[in-house]
Structure formats: structure tokens, C-alpha cells
Design an enzyme around this catalytic site. Structure first.
Site, PDB file in Angstrom:
ATOM      1  N   LYS A  67      34.647   2.793  51.041  1.00  0.00           N
ATOM      2  CA  LYS A  67      34.387   3.423  50.044  1.00  0.00           C
ATOM      3  C   LYS A  67      32.828   3.453  48.425  1.00  0.00           C
ATOM      4  O   LYS A  67      33.445   3.589  48.059  1.00  0.00           O
ATOM      5  CB  LYS A  67      32.888   1.720  50.519  1.00  0.00           C
ATOM      6  CG  LYS A  67      31.472   2.215  51.084  1.00  0.00           C
ATOM      7  CD  LYS A  67      30.610   1.200  51.036  1.00  0.00           C
ATOM      8  CE  LYS A  67      29.936   1.595  52.373  1.00  0.00           C
ATOM      9  NZ  LYS A  67      29.168   0.248  53.081  1.00  0.00           N
ATOM     10  N   LYS A 117      41.872   6.447  55.301  1.00  0.00           N
ATOM     11  CA  LYS A 117      40.658   5.432  55.318  1.00  0.00           C
ATOM     12  C   LYS A 117      40.755   4.737  54.441  1.00  0.00           C
ATOM     13  O   LYS A 117      40.469   5.427  53.438  1.00  0.00           O
ATOM     14  CB  LYS A 117      39.761   6.184  56.197  1.00  0.00           C
ATOM     15  CG  LYS A 117      39.076   4.788  57.334  1.00  0.00           C
ATOM     16  CD  LYS A 117      38.239   5.057  58.054  1.00  0.00           C
ATOM     17  CE  LYS A 117      36.990   4.309  57.677  1.00  0.00           C
ATOM     18  NZ  LYS A 117      35.642   5.171  58.254  1.00  0.00           N
ATOM     19  N   LYS A 148      27.660  15.507  56.702  1.00  0.00           N
ATOM     20  CA  LYS A 148      26.717  15.087  55.346  1.00  0.00           C
ATOM     21  C   LYS A 148      25.834  16.742  54.601  1.00  0.00           C
ATOM     22  O   LYS A 148      25.543  16.459  53.636  1.00  0.00           O
ATOM     23  CB  LYS A 148      25.340  14.342  56.113  1.00  0.00           C
ATOM     24  CG  LYS A 148      25.680  13.043  55.996  1.00  0.00           C
ATOM     25  CD  LYS A 148      25.028  11.877  56.156  1.00  0.00           C
ATOM     26  CE  LYS A 148      25.859  10.275  55.971  1.00  0.00           C
ATOM     27  NZ  LYS A 148      24.613   9.267  56.227  1.00  0.00           N
TER      28      LYS A 148
END
Ligand code: TRP
Length: 347
Positions: free
Chosen positions: A212, A209, A127
């Protein structure tokens, strides 16, 4: 309390605690649903656990949001929990920010969490690379707040995806350290990693994967997709040059579709192969689209209904916060005593 009520209470006490939080970050995908939420519902309905499910809205503040957008996402996350089948009559459902003990214990645990161990967290490293202009202290101490989420309720199991395993490990380390200093205070939680969670891949690039945050809408199925969108996305799903509906080395596309079909129908992959023997990819993709659309439809309809019923969502959140806060306070009282803070006056 009379003796039957006491006996009831004692019986309740014996159940294990299962807890998990969802990030308010928009539409969840079929992967999130099959890998996480559908298991949370199974755990709830098994009757073996007292369950707590919450929206990690304080954690969401570690990245910048437009405030009105964030508020919408929080309502949506709550609607998603309920729409997927979390039942506030069976589980405690709440917003993290409504239970003040999370922030309080989070701070206390910060003081028992080492700079070095937080620096090694892969999510922090990822992040801070992604949001290089906003590497705030919250992003860094995210894991001790998450440890507080878990430890406040003397949680036994935390059903999460593989990506959260490191967070559970640090929560265990923090709890063990604290217990070592002060004597038994926190239950040491176990991760409860479900096998299917790793399996659901992107429909466009099945080596990745299903995420979203994928910018290609065709790569993912979300719980708010319409039947038509779902059928179309499966029709276009990338498969290899083979033609048989059979799992195989390097056949990532068909392996993924068989995995999805089996997860949605609760069939084994062998049963799926048998059912589609002699059929081609085209038929199979259509069938996948249909079973997924059938599974998603009631969920989508419920989520949209709940999103239009804010009053109801607020009532659920309020009741959940009261229930959660009562449990959380028991742990906080212990912690205050152990570390040497003065007990709060009861108002
Ligand atoms: N970190 C989790 C995620 O990104 C969300 C979360 C916050 C959580 N607190 C938790 C998950 C406690 C399980 C238990 O998905």
C-alpha cells in the site's frame, strides 16, 4: 446466572480465540484483503473461534502523524474492518487505545523483554532506517506492546501475513519466559499464516509484493478503487511476452494475474487456465478486472457508508471496548498477582 446460562458460558469458553489487529495506515490493498482480511472473515464465519479484531492505533503513534489525519485513519480502519465483513455481532471489534489494559500489560512485558531481542527485530531495523530522524522508544518496544495485544486475551491463533511472523515468535518467547518465572499465566499463541498472502504482486512490477505504500497507483488495487479504476489498472497490468494464460517459470506477470483470479473466484489455478484456454492476455486481463471489481464494489460501498456514519462507528467501538476490557482484565488480575503488584481497588 442459571444453569443453562452457565452451560452456555462453558460451551463458549471452549472455543479457540483468534485475534488480529489492523494498522490505521490508509486504504488497504487487494493483497491485504485477500491475504488477511478475507481470511479473518472466514475465521469469524466458521463459528469455530471467538474472534477479536482491533485497530492498532497505539502502534500507529510510533511514527509521526498529523493528529487530525491520524484520527481519520483510525475511523477508516474501523470502517474497513466492518466493510470487509467483520461483524460486531459475531466478533469483538475495538480500538486498542480504548482498552487501557494494552498499555498496562505492554509496560509490564517491557520489563520481561530483552534489549538484545528487540534489537534483532527486522521491522525495527527497517523502520529505523526509514525514519532515521525519529527512532523513538515506542518503535523499539513495538513488539512487547503487540505481545500484550495477543497475550491479554489468551489467544490461540493470530492470523497474520508472513511479515508479522517474527512478532508472533517474540510474543511466544515473552510468554514462555513469563510462564517459566511465575507458572502458567499466558496461553502460547500460534501464528496462522495464510498461503495466499505472499502471492499478490504489484501490477506494474510483478516481482514485487503489492504494497500500500507503493507510490505508483497503477501498481496496486485498493478497496476504495472505483470499478473503472480497477478495470483500467488490470488492462495496463504488466505481463511478459507470452500469450497463453498459463502459469510458468519466470512469467511473474501472468502468474500473478492467475493467482488473483483464482483467489477472487475460489477456483484453482488449473481451473482458471482451463477456462481461458485459447484466449489471449487481453481477454484475461479484462476478465480479471471484472471479477475483482465485482468483489471490491460492495466492500467499497460499505466502507464509504460506514465512514459517513461516525456515530455508528463510535457505538461499535464503545461496545467492543467494553467486551474486550472485561476479558483483558481477567488476565491483568492474574498478572498483577503473579508479579507481586497489589490488586487494584474495584471502583
Ligand atoms: N504489527 C501488526 C502490523 O503491522 C499490527 C498489530 C498490532 C497486530 N498488534 C497486533 C497484529 C496483534 C496481530 C496481533 O500489521
Amino acid at each position: 446466572m442459571n444453569s443453562t446460562a452457565l452451560a452456555e458460558e462453558a460451551k463458549k469458553e471452549k472455543k479457540k480465540i483468534s485475534l488480529s489487529f489492523i494498522q490505521p495506515s490508509g486504504n488497504i490493498t487487494l493483497g491485504n484483503y485477500l491475504g488477511a482480511l478475507s481470511n479473518w472473515v472466514k475465521i469469524q464465519d466458521s463459528g469455530e473461534f471467538d474472534c477479536l479484531y482491533a485497530v492498532a492505533d497505539l502502534h500507529a503513534l510510533t511514527v509521526r502523524h498529523d493528529p487530525s489525519e491520524l484520527r481519520k485513519l483510525i475511523y477508516q480502519a474501523l470502517a474497513t474492518l466492518l466493510g470487509c465483513g467483520i461483524d460486531p455481532e459475531k466478533s469483538i471489534v475495538f480500538l486498542q487505545s480504548h482498552v487501557h489494559q494494552h498499555a498496562e500489560l505492554g509496560w509490564i512485558l517491557d520489563c520481561y523483554t530483552m534489549f538484545g531481542e528487540l534489537s534483532r527485530m527486522t521491522q525495527f531495523k527497517d523502520k529505523s532506517a526509514k525514519y532515521a530522524d525519529n527512532i523513538n522508544a515506542g518503535l523499539f518496544t513495538y513488539p512487547s506492546l503487540m505481545a500484550a495485544d495477543i497475550l491479554l486475551y489468551q489467544t490461540d491463533v493470530v492470523p497474520v501475513g508472513q511479515d508479522q511472523k517474527q512478532h508472533i515468535e517474540i510474543a511466544r518467547d515473552i510468554a514462555t519466559r513469563f510462564n517459566g518465572l511465575y507458572g502458567n499465566t499466558f496461553k502460547i499463541p500460534e501464528p496462522y499464516i495464510t498461503k495466499s498472502s505472499a502471492k499478490i504482486a504489484s501490477l506494474v512490477d510483478p516481482t514485487k509484493k503489492m504494497s500500500k505504500s507503493d507510490t505508483n497507483a497503477n501498481a496496486i488495487i485498493t478497496v476504495l478503487d472505483t470499478d473503472d479504476q480497477i478495470i483500467k489498472k488490470f488492462k495496463r497490468a504488466v505481463t511478459d511476452s507470452g500469450s497463453e494464460v498459463k502459469m510458468g517459470e519466470g512469467k511473474d506477470g501472468i502468474n500473478n494475474l492467475i493467482g488473483i483470479y483464482s483467489a477472487v473466484t475460489d477456483m484453482t489455478t488449473e481451473e482458471v487456465e482451463r477456462q481461458f484456454e485459447g484466449k489471449g492476455y487481453g481477454d484475461f486481463k479484462l476478465a480479471c478486472g471484472e471479477v475483482v471489481a465485482d468483489r471490491i464494489r460492495p466492500i467499497r460501498e460499505r466502507i464509504l457508508d460506514y465512514m459517513n456514519n461516525k456515530d455508528y462507528l463510535e457505538r461499535v467501538a464503545q461496545r467492543g471496548a467494553e467486551q474486550a476490557s472485561r476479558l483483558a482484565q481477567r488476565t491483568m488480575d492474574k498478572v498483577f498477582k503473579k508479579v507481586g503488584l497489589v490488586a487494584k481497588p474495584r471502583g
